[in-house]
Design an enzyme around this catalytic site. Structure first.
Site, PDB file in Angstrom:
ATOM      1  N   ASN A  18      31.433  -7.890 -16.135  1.00  0.00           N
ATOM      2  CA  ASN A  18      32.299  -6.767 -16.055  1.00  0.00           C
ATOM      3  C   ASN A  18      33.177  -6.994 -14.878  1.00  0.00           C
ATOM      4  OD1 ASN A  18      33.595  -4.336 -16.904  1.00  0.00           O
ATOM      5  ND2 ASN A  18      32.391  -3.233 -15.617  1.00  0.00           N
ATOM      6  N   ASN A  31      18.949  -2.486  -5.626  1.00  0.00           N
ATOM      7  CA  ASN A  31      20.239  -2.582  -5.619  1.00  0.00           C
ATOM      8  C   ASN A  31      20.924  -1.232  -5.772  1.00  0.00           C
ATOM      9  OD1 ASN A  31      23.133  -3.241  -6.496  1.00  0.00           O
ATOM     10  ND2 ASN A  31      22.525  -4.449  -8.024  1.00  0.00           N
ATOM     11  N   ASP A  79      34.735  -3.779 -22.523  1.00  0.00           N
ATOM     12  CA  ASP A  79      33.940  -4.730 -22.936  1.00  0.00           C
ATOM     13  C   ASP A  79      34.172  -5.395 -24.059  1.00  0.00           C
ATOM     14  OD1 ASP A  79      31.468  -5.029 -24.926  1.00  0.00           O
ATOM     15  OD2 ASP A  79      30.373  -3.603 -23.519  1.00  0.00           O
ATOM     16  N   ARG A  96      19.838  -5.937  -2.282  1.00  0.00           N
ATOM     17  CA  ARG A  96      21.123  -6.381  -2.602  1.00  0.00           C
ATOM     18  C   ARG A  96      22.152  -5.907  -1.571  1.00  0.00           C
ATOM     19  NH1 ARG A  96      25.681  -5.258  -6.445  1.00  0.00           N
ATOM     20  NH2 ARG A  96      26.837  -6.973  -6.267  1.00  0.00           N
ATOM     21  N   HIS A 139      29.296 -11.925  -5.592  1.00  0.00           N
ATOM     22  CA  HIS A 139      28.490 -12.565  -6.593  1.00  0.00           C
ATOM     23  C   HIS A 139      28.021 -13.913  -6.144  1.00  0.00           C
ATOM     24  CE1 HIS A 139      31.295 -10.965  -9.820  1.00  0.00           C
ATOM     25  NE2 HIS A 139      30.456  -9.860  -9.834  1.00  0.00           N
ATOM     26  N   ILE A 154      29.390 -11.981 -20.159  1.00  0.00           N
ATOM     27  CA  ILE A 154      30.361 -12.635 -21.192  1.00  0.00           C
ATOM     28  C   ILE A 154      30.009 -14.123 -21.168  1.00  0.00           C
ATOM     29  CG2 ILE A 154      32.945 -13.047 -21.458  1.00  0.00           C
ATOM     30  CD1 ILE A 154      33.417 -10.360 -19.530  1.00  0.00           C
ATOM     31  N   GLY A 155      29.815 -14.631 -19.957  1.00  0.00           N
ATOM     32  CA  GLY A 155      29.652 -16.128 -20.018  1.00  0.00           C
ATOM     33  C   GLY A 155      28.516 -16.530 -20.587  1.00  0.00           C
ATOM     34  N   GLU A 156      27.221 -15.720 -20.720  1.00  0.00           N
ATOM     35  CA  GLU A 156      26.181 -16.122 -21.314  1.00  0.00           C
ATOM     36  C   GLU A 156      26.237 -15.697 -23.115  1.00  0.00           C
ATOM     37  OE1 GLU A 156      23.126 -13.986 -19.191  1.00  0.00           O
ATOM     38  OE2 GLU A 156      23.793 -14.567 -17.428  1.00  0.00           O
ATOM     39  N   ASN A 157      27.138 -14.645 -23.264  1.00  0.00           N
ATOM     40  CA  ASN A 157      26.820 -14.174 -24.762  1.00  0.00           C
ATOM     41  C   ASN A 157      28.001 -14.366 -25.426  1.00  0.00           C
ATOM     42  OD1 ASN A 157      24.169 -12.862 -24.369  1.00  0.00           O
ATOM     43  ND2 ASN A 157      25.108 -11.852 -22.775  1.00  0.00           N
ATOM     44  N   GLU A 179      19.999 -12.557 -10.631  1.00  0.00           N
ATOM     45  CA  GLU A 179      19.948 -12.150  -9.153  1.00  0.00           C
ATOM     46  C   GLU A 179      18.760 -11.655  -8.734  1.00  0.00           C
ATOM     47  OE1 GLU A 179      24.659 -10.696  -8.507  1.00  0.00           O
ATOM     48  OE2 GLU A 179      24.139 -10.680 -10.623  1.00  0.00           O
ATOM     49  N   ARG A 185      39.479  -4.201 -13.378  1.00  0.00           N
ATOM     50  CA  ARG A 185      40.407  -4.849 -12.235  1.00  0.00           C
ATOM     51  C   ARG A 185      41.247  -5.607 -12.580  1.00  0.00           C
ATOM     52  NH1 ARG A 185      35.026  -6.427  -9.373  1.00  0.00           N
ATOM     53  NH2 ARG A 185      34.025  -4.399  -8.790  1.00  0.00           N
TER      54      ARG A 185
HETATM   55  P1  AMP Z   1      27.655  -7.900 -16.803  1.00  0.00           P
HETATM   56  O1  AMP Z   1      28.616  -7.259 -15.796  1.00  0.00           O
HETATM   57  O2  AMP Z   1      27.242  -9.377 -16.425  1.00  0.00           O
HETATM   58  O3  AMP Z   1      26.413  -7.243 -17.104  1.00  0.00           O
HETATM   59  O4  AMP Z   1      28.534  -8.032 -18.098  1.00  0.00           O
HETATM   60  C1  AMP Z   1      28.850  -7.000 -18.888  1.00  0.00           C
HETATM   61  C2  AMP Z   1      29.913  -7.298 -20.042  1.00  0.00           C
HETATM   62  O5  AMP Z   1      29.145  -8.660 -20.860  1.00  0.00           O
HETATM   63  C3  AMP Z   1      30.003  -6.383 -20.999  1.00  0.00           C
HETATM   64  O6  AMP Z   1      30.967  -5.459 -20.544  1.00  0.00           O
HETATM   65  C4  AMP Z   1      30.402  -7.034 -22.046  1.00  0.00           C
HETATM   66  O7  AMP Z   1      32.006  -7.292 -22.080  1.00  0.00           O
HETATM   67  C5  AMP Z   1      29.764  -8.431 -22.024  1.00  0.00           C
HETATM   68  N1  AMP Z   1      29.042  -8.831 -23.227  1.00  0.00           N
HETATM   69  C6  AMP Z   1      27.701  -8.336 -23.019  1.00  0.00           C
HETATM   70  N2  AMP Z   1      26.963  -8.830 -24.127  1.00  0.00           N
HETATM   71  C7  AMP Z   1      27.820  -9.355 -24.825  1.00  0.00           C
HETATM   72  C8  AMP Z   1      28.007 -10.099 -26.281  1.00  0.00           C
HETATM   73  N3  AMP Z   1      26.758 -10.167 -26.752  1.00  0.00           N
HETATM   74  N4  AMP Z   1      29.014 -10.517 -26.629  1.00  0.00           N
HETATM   75  C9  AMP Z   1      30.151 -10.402 -25.847  1.00  0.00           C
HETATM   76  N5  AMP Z   1      30.343  -9.902 -24.630  1.00  0.00           N
HETATM   77  C10 AMP Z   1      29.174  -9.480 -24.114  1.00  0.00           C
END
Ligand code: AMP
Length: 405
Positions: free
Chosen positions: A210, A7, A282, A90, A179, A331-334, A383, A240
């Site tokens: 992000n 990537n 974040d 990618r 995505h 964010i969706g996972e955590n 991915e 964004r």
């Molecule tokens: P991604 O672009 O999918 O890697 O997501 C990154 C973003 O996920 C980070 O900027 C955080 O805002 C959010 N994130 C990652 N881990 C956590 C967590 N444990 N709790 C809340 N937000 C998280």
């Protein structure tokens, strides 16, 4: 087969080596500051991460260093480059030309280059990465997996903008969406987990990271998605803005005495939850600030969740109903609080949120009650694995065609 997944960004290159039979990641890492100085991170499975500085004047040197590291007698995972059966790249923007992954022949690469106008920041670095790999692995098949491909099934009414039609005809100005690899992976995984056929499900996938986007997947096909000609449209993201009234661009340019390019930089890089809160892009920082009483951090979180809910409502309408809403990406996972802020307010759809079940991070889970009409799920995206699977499929077909099977 061992597949190298690449990537490429303008100054970075993420990589993984995946054993396609076991789907185990053998090693992964990152090259950063390509063209500046160069830092390589490498982590073989089950071992410590290694990080060191190494000159990377261009992507070719970065790929060369990655291969050298992968073959390192002590920490490597391959004995020779020939062990890499294929490379999966990618690719960001395939325009209307690519509705699926494809072998990267010179003709295909020329076609991708013809889409560079649509993604001037993202496409050229990926092509540079492919060229570097081709030079160093001339006999290894290369496959391109496009971020836009999964969304190519959108009907015209969903992808067309309310602009003079000639802009679509002359410049291919339309919604493409991004995505796609993640939306495809997660929607297919949802069907697998539920033991149903994708054709029988209406799924809304919320890829919240992000960069964030939502898609409506009806019967296994994408029918709408929130990102547009570029990844700027749709949800409020890390930096964004997402959807705004286009007139704001002209208005701010006048008020702040900025050029068009300067305003676009603000909208891409200094807006979203970062711009709203003035704290961070974040969500962990935003949650901490909001807990300490920072009203703007709270506003950013509220506005983010509100926009997600609005899109969910519109996609339920677009599909004439929804069976599953899936949350994925960082964010969706955590982020249990963001999920709660979205999922607990979908009662009008018949979705019953289960606050206790929602207390999970980074793993597959159902977060709705058993009697919920709509199933709410957490489904981690992958991915790289999706790219690996597509790459193996294309290379296997290629070999079968060559032997006349
Ligand atoms: P991604 O672009 O999918 O890697 O997501 C990154 C973003 O996920 C980070 O900027 C955080 O805002 C959010 N994130 C990652 N881990 C956590 C967590 N444990 N709790 C809340 N937000 C998280």
């Amino acid at each position: 087969m061992k597949v190298l997944v690449i990537n490429c960004g303008s100054s970075s290159l993420k990589y993984q080596v995946i054993d396609s039979e076991t789907e185990v990641v053998l090693a992964k890492g990152l090259c950063e500051r390509i063209g500046i100085d160069g830092v390589l991170t490498y982590q073989p499975a089950g071992k410590d991460k290694i990080k060191y500085e190494a000159a990377m004047p261009a992507h070719k040197e970065a790929v060369s260093l990655v291969l050298k590291q992968l073959m390192d007698p002590e920490t490597g995972v391959i004995a020779s480059v020939d062990e890499i059966g294929a490379v999966g790249h990618r690719m960001v923007h395939g325009g209307e030309k690519f509705a699926c992954s494809t072998l990267l022949t010179q003709e295909v690469l020329d076609t991708v280059a013809s889409c560079n106008d649509l993604a001037p920041l993202h496409n050229p670095p990926t092509l540079v990465g492919v060229a570097a790999c081709k030079e160093l692995m001339p006999t290894t098949p290369m496959v391109g997996v496009f971020d836009t491909a999964f969304h190519q099934t959108m009907p015209a009414e969903a992808y067309i903008y309310g602009l003079p039609y000639e802009y679509y005809e002359k410049y291919a100005v339309r919604r493409y969406g991004f995505h796609g690899t993640s939306h495809k992976f997660v929607s297919q995984r949802v069907a697998e987990i539920l033991g149903k056929k994708p054709e029988d499900l209406n799924i809304i996938v919320c890829h919240l990271g992000n960069g964030s986007s939502i898609s409506a997947v009806k019967g296994g096909k994408c029918v709408d998605t929130s990102m547009g000609l570029t990844p700027l449209e749709g949800l409020i993201m890390g930096t964004r803005s997402g959807d705004i009234d286009p007139t704001i661009i002209e208005f701010i340019a006048h008020k702040e005495n900025m050029t068009l390019e300067e305003v676009m930089t603000v909208i891409n890089k200094k807006s979203g939850v970062q711009g709203l809160s003035g704290v961070s892009s974040d969500f962990r920082d935003l949650a901490a600030a909001a807990a300490e009483g920072n009203a703007r951090a709270q506003l950013a979180l509220d506005a983010f969740a509100y926009r997600v809910r609005k899109y969910i409502g519109s996609y339920a309408a677009a599909m004439d109903g929804v069976d599953v809403i899936a949350f994925t990406a960082g964010i969706g996972e955590n982020d249990t609080a963001v999920r709660a802020a979205v999922a607990s307010k979908l009662g009008y759809l018949g979705a019953k949120f289960d606050a206790e079940a929602n207390n999970v991070r980074g793993e597959e889970a159902t977060i709705s009650t058993p009697d919920s009409k709509v199933t709410l799920m957490v489904v981690p995206t992958n991915e790289e694995l999706a790219i690996c699977r597509d790459t193996v499929e294309i290379v296997t077909n290629m070999v079968e065609e060559a032997v006349g099977k």
